[in-house]
Design an enzyme around this catalytic site. Structure first.
Site, short mmCIF file in Angstrom:
data_model
loop_
_atom_site.label_atom_id
_atom_site.label_comp_id
_atom_site.label_asym_id
_atom_site.label_seq_id
_atom_site.Cartn_x
_atom_site.Cartn_y
_atom_site.Cartn_z
N GLU A 181 -15.41 -21.75 -17.96
CA GLU A 181 -16.31 -20.61 -18.24
C GLU A 181 -17.36 -20.57 -17.14
O GLU A 181 -17.66 -21.58 -16.50
CB GLU A 181 -16.98 -20.81 -19.60
CG GLU A 181 -16.01 -20.57 -20.76
CD GLU A 181 -16.69 -20.71 -22.12
OE1 GLU A 181 -17.88 -21.05 -22.17
OE2 GLU A 181 -15.98 -20.49 -23.12
N HIS A 194 -5.95 6.64 -3.19
CA HIS A 194 -4.62 7.22 -2.97
C HIS A 194 -4.42 8.37 -3.93
O HIS A 194 -4.67 9.52 -3.62
CB HIS A 194 -3.56 6.13 -3.10
CG HIS A 194 -2.17 6.62 -2.82
ND1 HIS A 194 -1.05 5.88 -3.10
CD2 HIS A 194 -1.72 7.76 -2.28
CE1 HIS A 194 0.02 6.56 -2.75
NE2 HIS A 194 -0.35 7.70 -2.25
N ASP A 233 1.66 4.06 7.12
CA ASP A 233 2.03 4.98 6.02
C ASP A 233 1.08 6.16 6.00
O ASP A 233 0.07 6.18 6.72
CB ASP A 233 2.04 4.25 4.66
CG ASP A 233 0.74 3.53 4.36
OD1 ASP A 233 -0.31 3.96 4.89
OD2 ASP A 233 0.75 2.55 3.60
N LYS A 270 6.27 4.74 4.69
CA LYS A 270 6.53 3.42 4.10
C LYS A 270 7.11 3.58 2.69
O LYS A 270 6.68 4.44 1.94
CB LYS A 270 5.22 2.62 4.03
CG LYS A 270 5.38 1.27 3.37
CD LYS A 270 4.13 0.42 3.50
CE LYS A 270 3.12 0.72 2.42
NZ LYS A 270 1.91 -0.09 2.54
N ARG A 278 7.65 1.11 -0.56
CA ARG A 278 7.44 -0.25 -1.08
C ARG A 278 8.53 -0.57 -2.08
O ARG A 278 8.68 0.10 -3.10
CB ARG A 278 6.05 -0.38 -1.72
CG ARG A 278 5.74 -1.80 -2.13
CD ARG A 278 4.29 -2.05 -2.46
NE ARG A 278 3.43 -2.18 -1.29
CZ ARG A 278 3.34 -3.28 -0.53
NH1 ARG A 278 4.09 -4.33 -0.80
NH2 ARG A 278 2.52 -3.32 0.50
N GLY A 312 0.76 -8.92 4.20
CA GLY A 312 1.05 -8.72 5.62
C GLY A 312 2.39 -8.05 5.87
O GLY A 312 2.72 -7.71 7.02
N THR A 321 3.50 -5.06 5.34
CA THR A 321 3.40 -3.72 5.94
C THR A 321 3.22 -3.83 7.45
O THR A 321 3.90 -3.14 8.23
CB THR A 321 2.21 -2.95 5.31
OG1 THR A 321 2.44 -2.86 3.91
CG2 THR A 321 2.05 -1.57 5.90
C1 R5P Z 1 -1.31 0.21 0.50
O1 R5P Z 1 -0.98 1.36 0.37
C2 R5P Z 1 -2.29 -0.26 1.52
O2 R5P Z 1 -2.78 0.77 2.32
C3 R5P Z 1 -1.69 -1.34 2.39
O3 R5P Z 1 -0.71 -0.78 3.22
C4 R5P Z 1 -1.09 -2.43 1.57
O4 R5P Z 1 -1.95 -2.84 0.58
C5 R5P Z 1 -0.67 -3.60 2.43
O5 R5P Z 1 -0.09 -4.57 1.64
P1 R5P Z 1 0.79 -5.70 2.27
O6 R5P Z 1 -0.03 -6.38 3.33
O7 R5P Z 1 1.05 -6.62 1.10
O8 R5P Z 1 2.02 -5.09 2.78
#
Ligand code: R5P
Length: 291
Positions: free
Chosen positions: A37, A128, A165, A188, A190, A220, A222
């Protein structure tokens, strides 16, 4: 009069903000009981003054949330004039939709929890599906880091700016405009937490230095997938700026196989060895109006 309180995730940046504002600075005492806690304690008297809690929500995110909630309610009980939150990095903003039935829309719930604050300032919240912060957050203000990124990017030998993206266009576009360079926005998809697919690059970027810009770098993936596409098209040097460098699960190490560690840059909204862009000045400026 404003008193800046450095919470556990943002002491450095809070200290810098206080120095810029010539405001009083104090750190929140945060202790964990043996059963995990939390106990928080103010070490300063703020009767009838504005208390500004500065907290970045990374690593033990949920503890950091509880910490500021305890602090905010305590500040109210102890009769602060105003209780304000500054979040250089605000967590849970990407959960802005019920992706699966029964799932929480955590961004909206965070906003509700933070109604205890008279005002919440957030540096580059991930917006977003909620286009504006005030679409779901009451009394909140967005602070932009685009100018700071562009200022830093001017020092880099960049030929082309790349956004992985469509959401990243809001930063990549501004930076490219300021640098007067070409901007390429990719698409992009996901497929999972650690699995993203980046669209092909149609433009010629052979022997060009590319700067990838995104708001959040978490796993990382992306940036890695974007870097792979750029390498496949024979780009020369790669640089990358992420506003919020979370670098979860050794992301920095993973990333450094594709972009040299010296060329990976983030702001100090989350402290790390690559947080080279200090945003304390833009945050201090934004909260100057607080009395
Ligand atoms: C998501 O839309 C954000 O703009 C980033 O592209 C995203 O959070 C990156 O996440 P990660 O590093 O896990 O690919």
């Amino acid at each position: 009069m404003v008193i800046i309180i450095g919470c556990s995730g943002a002491k450095n940046i809070a200290k810098k903000m206080a120095a810029r504002l010539k405001a009083q600075y104090s750190e929140l005492e945060v202790e964990k009981f043996p059963d995990n806690e939390l106990r928080v304690r103010f070490k300063i008297n703020f009767y009838n003054k504005t208390v500004v809690l500065v907290q970045s929500f990374y690593e033990n995110i949920n503890d950091k949330v509880m910490e500021v909630l305890f602090a905010a309610y305590t500040a109210r009980e102890l009769k602060a004039k105003r209780v304000v939150l500054v979040a250089p990095y605000m967590a849970y903003m990407r959960e802005d939709k019920r992706f699966e039935s029964g799932e929480s829309i955590s961004a909206r719930i965070m906003a509700r929890l933070f109604q205890v604050f008279d005002k919440t300032y957030i540096l580059e919240p991930h917006l977003h599906r909620f286009k504006e912060l005030n679409n779901f957050f009451l009394n909140a203000e967005k602070i932009s880091a685009a100018g700071k990124i562009a200022e830093y990017a001017k020092k880099l030998p960049v030929d082309v700016v790349v956004g992985p993206d469509s959401e990243s266009e809001q930063w990549a576009g501004i930076v490219a405009q300021i640098l007067k360079k070409k901007c390429i926005i990719l698409k992009k998809q996901r497929l999972g937490h650690r699995n993203v697919k980046i669209s092909e690059i149609n433009e010629s970027i052979k022997n060009k230095n590319a700067l990838i810009i995104d708001d959040v770098i978490s796993t990382g993936c992306t940036i890695v997938e974007t870097a792979k596409k750029l390498r496949a098209k024979k780009a020369k040097k790669l640089f990358c700026i992420g506003i919020h460098g979370i670098f979860a699960e050794n992301a920095l190490q993973k990333l450094s196989k594709y972009v040299k560690i010296a060329n990976i840059i983030s702001t100090n909204s989350i402290p790390s060895k690559v947080s080279k862009i200090d945003v304390s000045d833009v945050i201090a400026k934004a909260i100057m109006a607080e009395k």
